[in-house]
Design a protein around this motif. Sequence first.
Motif, PDB file in Angstrom:
ATOM      1  N   MET A   1      14.862  -3.796   4.969  1.00 20.26           N
ATOM      2  CA  MET A   1      15.152  -5.223   4.717  1.00 20.26           C
ATOM      3  C   MET A   1      13.730  -5.845   4.172  1.00 20.26           C
ATOM      4  O   MET A   1      13.585  -6.547   3.392  1.00 20.26           O
ATOM      5  CB  MET A   1      15.669  -6.140   5.687  1.00 20.26           C
ATOM      6  CG  MET A   1      17.204  -6.072   5.797  1.00 20.26           C
ATOM      7  SD  MET A   1      17.762  -7.325   4.594  1.00 20.26           S
ATOM      8  CE  MET A   1      19.460  -7.138   4.751  1.00 20.26           C
ATOM      9  N   THR A   2      12.565  -5.612   5.244  1.00 24.10           N
ATOM     10  CA  THR A   2      11.433  -6.028   4.872  1.00 24.10           C
ATOM     11  C   THR A   2      10.768  -5.607   3.720  1.00 24.10           C
ATOM     12  O   THR A   2      10.252  -6.316   2.998  1.00 24.10           O
ATOM     13  CB  THR A   2      10.501  -5.888   6.129  1.00 24.10           C
ATOM     14  OG1 THR A   2      11.217  -6.300   7.389  1.00 24.10           O
ATOM     15  CG2 THR A   2       9.199  -6.436   6.075  1.00 24.10           C
ATOM     16  N   ALA A   3      10.926  -4.482   3.365  1.00 24.93           N
ATOM     17  CA  ALA A   3      10.232  -3.847   2.119  1.00 24.93           C
ATOM     18  C   ALA A   3      11.122  -4.507   1.043  1.00 24.93           C
ATOM     19  O   ALA A   3      10.505  -4.656  -0.179  1.00 24.93           O
ATOM     20  CB  ALA A   3      10.567  -2.283   2.065  1.00 24.93           C
ATOM     21  N   THR A   4      12.399  -4.623   0.902  1.00 20.98           N
ATOM     22  CA  THR A   4      13.121  -5.141  -0.146  1.00 20.98           C
ATOM     23  C   THR A   4      12.794  -6.772  -0.327  1.00 20.98           C
ATOM     24  O   THR A   4      12.427  -7.153  -1.529  1.00 20.98           O
ATOM     25  CB  THR A   4      14.513  -5.190   0.158  1.00 20.98           C
ATOM     26  OG1 THR A   4      14.942  -4.047   0.417  1.00 20.98           O
ATOM     27  CG2 THR A   4      15.313  -5.911  -0.915  1.00 20.98           C
ATOM     28  N   ARG A   5      12.271  -7.372   0.798  1.00 21.81           N
ATOM     29  CA  ARG A   5      11.921  -8.972   0.814  1.00 21.81           C
ATOM     30  C   ARG A   5      10.372  -8.779   0.105  1.00 21.81           C
ATOM     31  O   ARG A   5      10.297  -9.754  -0.882  1.00 21.81           O
ATOM     32  CB  ARG A   5      11.981  -9.369   1.781  1.00 21.81           C
ATOM     33  CG  ARG A   5      13.198  -9.981   2.617  1.00 21.81           C
ATOM     34  CD  ARG A   5      12.916 -10.978   3.705  1.00 21.81           C
ATOM     35  NE  ARG A   5      14.228 -11.529   3.908  1.00 21.81           N
ATOM     36  CZ  ARG A   5      14.428 -12.225   5.171  1.00 21.81           C
ATOM     37  NH1 ARG A   5      13.589 -12.290   5.950  1.00 21.81           N
ATOM     38  NH2 ARG A   5      15.353 -12.862   5.488  1.00 21.81           N
ATOM     39  N   LEU A   6       9.760  -7.987   0.480  1.00 25.76           N
ATOM     40  CA  LEU A   6       8.164  -7.807  -0.220  1.00 25.76           C
ATOM     41  C   LEU A   6       8.106  -7.619  -1.674  1.00 25.76           C
ATOM     42  O   LEU A   6       7.621  -8.002  -2.503  1.00 25.76           O
ATOM     43  CB  LEU A   6       7.500  -6.955   0.560  1.00 25.76           C
ATOM     44  CG  LEU A   6       5.943  -6.629   0.381  1.00 25.76           C
ATOM     45  CD1 LEU A   6       5.373  -8.044   0.470  1.00 25.76           C
ATOM     46  CD2 LEU A   6       5.524  -5.353   1.178  1.00 25.76           C
ATOM     47  N   ALA A   7       9.199  -6.767  -2.013  1.00 27.90           N
ATOM     48  CA  ALA A   7       9.380  -6.040  -3.463  1.00 27.90           C
ATOM     49  C   ALA A   7       9.912  -7.449  -4.095  1.00 27.90           C
ATOM     50  O   ALA A   7       9.294  -7.654  -5.483  1.00 27.90           O
ATOM     51  CB  ALA A   7      10.177  -5.007  -3.659  1.00 27.90           C
ATOM     52  N   VAL A   8      10.611  -8.086  -3.871  1.00 30.78           N
ATOM     53  CA  VAL A   8      11.137  -9.302  -4.420  1.00 30.78           C
ATOM     54  C   VAL A   8      10.078 -10.594  -4.737  1.00 30.78           C
ATOM     55  O   VAL A   8      10.042 -11.112  -5.682  1.00 30.78           O
ATOM     56  CB  VAL A   8      12.511  -9.815  -3.763  1.00 30.78           C
ATOM     57  CG1 VAL A   8      12.677 -11.449  -4.312  1.00 30.78           C
ATOM     58  CG2 VAL A   8      13.552  -8.986  -4.013  1.00 30.78           C
ATOM     59  N   TRP A   9       9.420 -10.679  -3.365  1.00 29.96           N
ATOM     60  CA  TRP A   9       8.135 -11.834  -3.371  1.00 29.96           C
ATOM     61  C   TRP A   9       7.231 -11.395  -4.639  1.00 29.96           C
ATOM     62  O   TRP A   9       6.634 -12.180  -5.116  1.00 29.96           O
ATOM     63  CB  TRP A   9       7.870 -11.894  -2.159  1.00 29.96           C
ATOM     64  CG  TRP A   9       8.546 -13.115  -1.280  1.00 29.96           C
ATOM     65  CD1 TRP A   9       9.451 -12.783  -0.339  1.00 29.96           C
ATOM     66  CD2 TRP A   9       8.871 -14.551  -1.586  1.00 29.96           C
ATOM     67  NE1 TRP A   9      10.249 -13.758   0.202  1.00 29.96           N
ATOM     68  CE2 TRP A   9       9.587 -14.876  -0.792  1.00 29.96           C
ATOM     69  CE3 TRP A   9       8.413 -15.194  -2.814  1.00 29.96           C
ATOM     70  CZ2 TRP A   9      10.287 -16.396  -0.840  1.00 29.96           C
ATOM     71  CZ3 TRP A   9       8.910 -16.774  -2.587  1.00 29.96           C
ATOM     72  CH2 TRP A   9       9.742 -17.009  -1.755  1.00 29.96           C
ATOM     73  N   ALA A  10       6.950 -10.052  -4.560  1.00 25.88           N
ATOM     74  CA  ALA A  10       5.851  -9.392  -5.412  1.00 25.88           C
ATOM     75  C   ALA A  10       6.357  -9.645  -6.888  1.00 25.88           C
ATOM     76  O   ALA A  10       5.452 -10.035  -7.724  1.00 25.88           O
ATOM     77  CB  ALA A  10       5.617  -8.001  -4.968  1.00 25.88           C
ATOM     78  N   ALA A  11       7.633  -9.301  -7.015  1.00 27.39           N
ATOM     79  CA  ALA A  11       8.115  -9.447  -8.640  1.00 27.39           C
ATOM     80  C   ALA A  11       8.099 -10.997  -9.173  1.00 27.39           C
ATOM     81  O   ALA A  11       7.696 -11.476  -9.930  1.00 27.39           O
ATOM     82  CB  ALA A  11       9.509  -9.078  -8.595  1.00 27.39           C
ATOM     83  N   ILE A  12       8.319 -11.975  -8.107  1.00 25.03           N
ATOM     84  CA  ILE A  12       8.244 -13.354  -8.460  1.00 25.03           C
ATOM     85  C   ILE A  12       6.881 -13.748  -8.476  1.00 25.03           C
ATOM     86  O   ILE A  12       6.757 -14.556  -9.581  1.00 25.03           O
ATOM     87  CB  ILE A  12       9.138 -13.937  -7.285  1.00 25.03           C
ATOM     88  CG1 ILE A  12      10.489 -13.803  -7.196  1.00 25.03           C
ATOM     89  CG2 ILE A  12       8.844 -15.724  -7.441  1.00 25.03           C
ATOM     90  CD1 ILE A  12      11.268 -14.463  -6.010  1.00 25.03           C
ATOM     91  N   ALA A  13       5.951 -13.368  -7.757  1.00 26.36           N
ATOM     92  CA  ALA A  13       4.759 -13.566  -7.854  1.00 26.36           C
ATOM     93  C   ALA A  13       4.174 -13.115  -9.276  1.00 26.36           C
ATOM     94  O   ALA A  13       3.306 -13.791  -9.925  1.00 26.36           O
ATOM     95  CB  ALA A  13       3.744 -13.142  -6.652  1.00 26.36           C
ATOM     96  N   LEU A  14       4.378 -12.074  -9.672  1.00 27.19           N
ATOM     97  CA  LEU A  14       3.875 -11.220 -10.751  1.00 27.19           C
ATOM     98  C   LEU A  14       4.466 -12.103 -12.068  1.00 27.19           C
ATOM     99  O   LEU A  14       3.717 -12.171 -13.132  1.00 27.19           O
ATOM    100  CB  LEU A  14       4.552  -9.696 -10.925  1.00 27.19           C
ATOM    101  CG  LEU A  14       3.686  -8.994 -12.259  1.00 27.19           C
ATOM    102  CD1 LEU A  14       2.348  -9.087 -12.031  1.00 27.19           C
ATOM    103  CD2 LEU A  14       4.491  -7.665 -11.944  1.00 27.19           C
ATOM    104  N   ALA A  15       5.527 -12.565 -12.008  1.00 21.67           N
ATOM    105  CA  ALA A  15       6.309 -13.291 -13.017  1.00 21.67           C
ATOM    106  C   ALA A  15       5.631 -14.661 -13.297  1.00 21.67           C
ATOM    107  O   ALA A  15       5.319 -15.142 -14.570  1.00 21.67           O
ATOM    108  CB  ALA A  15       8.003 -13.510 -12.966  1.00 21.67           C
ATOM    109  N   LEU A  16       5.361 -15.420 -12.290  1.00 28.03           N
ATOM    110  CA  LEU A  16       4.518 -16.509 -12.252  1.00 28.03           C
ATOM    111  C   LEU A  16       3.134 -16.279 -12.675  1.00 28.03           C
ATOM    112  O   LEU A  16       2.841 -17.261 -13.613  1.00 28.03           O
ATOM    113  CB  LEU A  16       4.552 -17.258 -10.797  1.00 28.03           C
ATOM    114  CG  LEU A  16       6.029 -17.796 -10.204  1.00 28.03           C
ATOM    115  CD1 LEU A  16       5.623 -18.153  -9.085  1.00 28.03           C
ATOM    116  CD2 LEU A  16       6.436 -18.985 -11.264  1.00 28.03           C
TER     117      LEU A  16
END
Length: 40
Positions: A1-16
């Motif tokens: 779960m933690t790795a998935t959350r980290l990947a989602v937050w990284a994708a959001i930050a990259l898009a921003l």
Amino acid sequence: MTATRLAVWAAIALALVGTLMLYNQPGFLVNLADQLWSCF
């Protein structure tokens, strides 16, 4: 779960960051707006 959350937050930050970098290029935004309005 933690790795998935980290990947989602990284994708959001990259898009921003990518969006903010595009705002530094006004010619790109004008071209994008022209392409958008050409559909109508």
